[in-house]
Structures are given as structure tokens and as C-alpha cells.
Design a protein around this motif. Sequence first.
Motif, short mmCIF file in Angstrom:
data_model
loop_
_atom_site.label_atom_id
_atom_site.label_comp_id
_atom_site.label_asym_id
_atom_site.label_seq_id
_atom_site.Cartn_x
_atom_site.Cartn_y
_atom_site.Cartn_z
N ILE A 72 0.93 -1.23 -0.10
CA ILE A 72 -0.04 0.00 0.22
C ILE A 72 0.89 0.91 0.06
O ILE A 72 1.88 1.30 0.87
N GLN A 73 0.70 2.21 -0.85
CA GLN A 73 1.48 3.27 -1.04
C GLN A 73 1.11 4.49 -0.25
O GLN A 73 -0.31 4.51 0.22
N GLY A 74 1.71 5.45 0.31
CA GLY A 74 1.42 6.51 1.05
C GLY A 74 1.18 6.14 2.48
O GLY A 74 1.29 4.86 3.01
N SER A 75 1.20 7.00 3.23
CA SER A 75 1.05 6.86 4.77
C SER A 75 -0.23 6.74 5.21
O SER A 75 -1.19 7.60 4.92
N ILE A 76 -0.61 5.85 6.21
CA ILE A 76 -1.81 5.83 6.81
C ILE A 76 -2.24 6.76 7.57
O ILE A 76 -3.14 7.18 8.05
N LYS A 77 -0.89 7.59 8.04
CA LYS A 77 -1.15 8.86 9.09
C LYS A 77 -2.19 9.84 8.33
O LYS A 77 -2.70 10.65 9.01
N ASP A 78 -1.90 10.07 6.95
CA ASP A 78 -2.81 11.04 6.04
C ASP A 78 -4.11 10.56 6.31
O ASP A 78 -4.86 11.52 5.87
N THR A 79 -4.69 9.58 6.44
CA THR A 79 -6.07 9.12 6.52
C THR A 79 -6.49 8.87 7.78
O THR A 79 -7.50 8.48 8.12
N THR A 80 -5.56 9.11 9.14
CA THR A 80 -6.03 8.82 10.31
C THR A 80 -6.53 10.26 10.80
O THR A 80 -5.84 11.32 10.89
#
Length: 410
Positions: free
Chosen positions: A100-108
Amino acid sequence: MMSTSHFYNSCLRRLLDDRRGNFGMMTAIMIPVLLGAAGLAIDYSNMALSKRELQEATDSAALAAATALANDKTDEAGAKSLAKNFVAGQMAQVLANNSIQGSIKDTTNVSVTTTANGTKSKIFKVNVNTSFNLPLSPLMRVFGKTTQTISAASTGENGQTDTQGALSMYLVLDRSGSMSFITDQKKTKPSKCDNYTQKSWPNPDNDLKSYCYTRKIEALQTAAAGLFTELNKADPEHELVRVGAVSYTDEEQAAKAINWGTADAASYVSALPYKPTGGTDASDALDTAYKALKSSTNGTDTETKEHESKNHDSFQRYIILMTDGEMTGDSSSWSQPIDKDVRDLCTAVKGDGITIFTIAFMAPQKGKDLLQACASSTTNYYAPDNMAKLVEDFGDIAAKATSSITRLTN
């Protein structure tokens, strides 16, 4: 001549009657269905696992952030950052495995709500929600589905409260004549003073003229000051701890009523006479402490009402009973009736749920036996034989009494 309709009907009958190639046709029809079912089974298992791991991550993140706020370890911005980093850290392996690309922090997303809880305390509620797109297996692409959104939301709540660990304490202290006797503690420099001992009392001991020794009453004042210091550290705003004090010779002396904080009791102890006199009878003084702390079935006793005024749901009750002798009354000999009165009172005190700490300071055996019987447990009984040990034991009592003072509730 065969009609056209008859020809077509004949061809149709032959086609329907012909069973050759049926398996191939059925296989061609079922292959997409079978591939889809296999893909669904694989991806459903993967989605369930990812959902569970994401839910556990948000649960832990919300609780960790709320706890940090309750413990004054961070502010609101720090709590939000903590929660986001916690989720990302917990899910790092899952995200890596699924490319999975990108950081999950961005969607948290993290929100913090703070509400008052009584006059001094707060409750922190932390909401954490997040999601990511989980890639599906190639088998599911037959149906045009390439990813599935996995989401989770959690709420963690923690609070600061002054309802846990509140206490009321009463000191019952011996100030009889033997408390004028010296300890083994010399003053810092050679000096002259009246050193009283058991063999010389009520006159100074002429064999001890080179040094001035610390008296038992001074040792008691030093040790009690250490106790008060520790209580103040545990309750700097004087919202949790109530302390009173009473002293005795062969009679009860004027008491200092129990009050919030330690100031009144500390002043009382520091004002004890430099040269105490009199016999030893703790019964009336102990009864005064008992009456001050005694509970009532309907909650109308003074201590319960005082703690309720501070929003304390519960509190602990303690008595510190100290003597350096045996119960003699106004005589020089041990009195069995007085000893029994004190023992009976101790039984009543403990029966009411009050914890008793006892200190037999350089005391004779009968004094030790009495205080050992009065203590709520063997670990609540102390028998120091010098000043240093007395100070240490008062410190240990302070640690035990304040160990329950906590401002964190889950």
C-alpha cells in the motif's frame, strides 16, 4: 418435398438430443463463477484479518493518547500526533505486506474532547478513525473489483480525578516524661545541655556532659516532619489529605482537630514541650482519634461529609499510635487495666475499618507487645531503637498511606 419448417424442427431435435460437448460448455460457463468464488474466499480472509488489526491499532492508539493526557505527559496536539504515529506503527507490517502506497497517518483523524470532572479534575475523550484501501487478488478483478476500503474507529477515555486515594489521618503521640530521655544521636558539635536518662530522671545525667544528645521528643518531631513532607508531596493542593493530632501523658492533652492539609498538625507536633513530663496512658487520646475518624451507617459523620465536599467518592482512614513506654497511668509501674483498655479500643478501631500503624520507639517489652497487638497487620508495626530508624519508619508509613493516592482512572 420437405417443408422449411419441418427441416428446422428436425435440426433442432437433433441438436437437443446430441449430448456431445456439454461438459465443455458447462465448464466455460462456470469458470468465471469458480474464479470469483476462489477470489472472494481469499480476499474475505485477508479483509477480516486487516479489519481486526486496524481495529486493534485504533483501540490502542485512542487509549494511549487519553492516558498520556490524563498523566499530564502531553497536550492536545501531542496526543493527536501520538495517536497517528501509534496507528501507523501498529499497521506498518500490514501495509508493507499489501504494497500500500502512502502513509496511513494521512487518512487517520484524531479528535480530543476535554470535560470538567468536579472542581479539579478532567476527563479526556480521544476519538480515532482511519481507513486504507486493501488491494484485492487478481481473481476478483474478473468482477472489476481491485481494492476494498478497510476502516475502523475507536474512542478512548481517561481522566484525572481526585476521588481515589483521599485519606484522613490522626496522630496519637506519646509526650510522657520518658520522651525527655536522650537517643543515641549526638548534636553536630560538642556542647553542654541537660541530657536526661532513665537512671538520672528527673535530673540531668552528670556522666554525659561533653555532648548534647537529641532527645526522644526531638526525634519524634523530626520524624513527623518527614511524614508531613511526604503527605504534602502527594497532595500539594491540600485537596486529598486531612490530618489531626493528639498527644498524651497519663492524661490526654489538648488535641488539634483534623483539618485539610498538614499545617495544623505540623504546628501542633513542633510545639510539643522540649522537656515532657508525666506518666503514660494512651486510652483517652486514642479514643479521641477514633471518634474523629469513626464512620456512620448513613454517611453523616464529619469525615465523610468533608470528603464529599471535595467530590471524593471514598477515602482511607489511618491512625498512627506511638509510644516509647508501657501503660503506667500516673504511676511508675505497668497497669494491666490501662493496657487492656488500649487493646480493646484498638480492636474497635480496626473493626470500624480504620487502619492502625503503631510505633514502639525504644520501648520496653510490654509497650512493644501492646503496639504489636494494636497494629492492623505485622507490616504496620514498627519498633525503632534509634532516631534514624524512627525517621525511616515514619517515612515508610507515609509511603504506604500515600501509595493509594492516584489521579488516574480508566
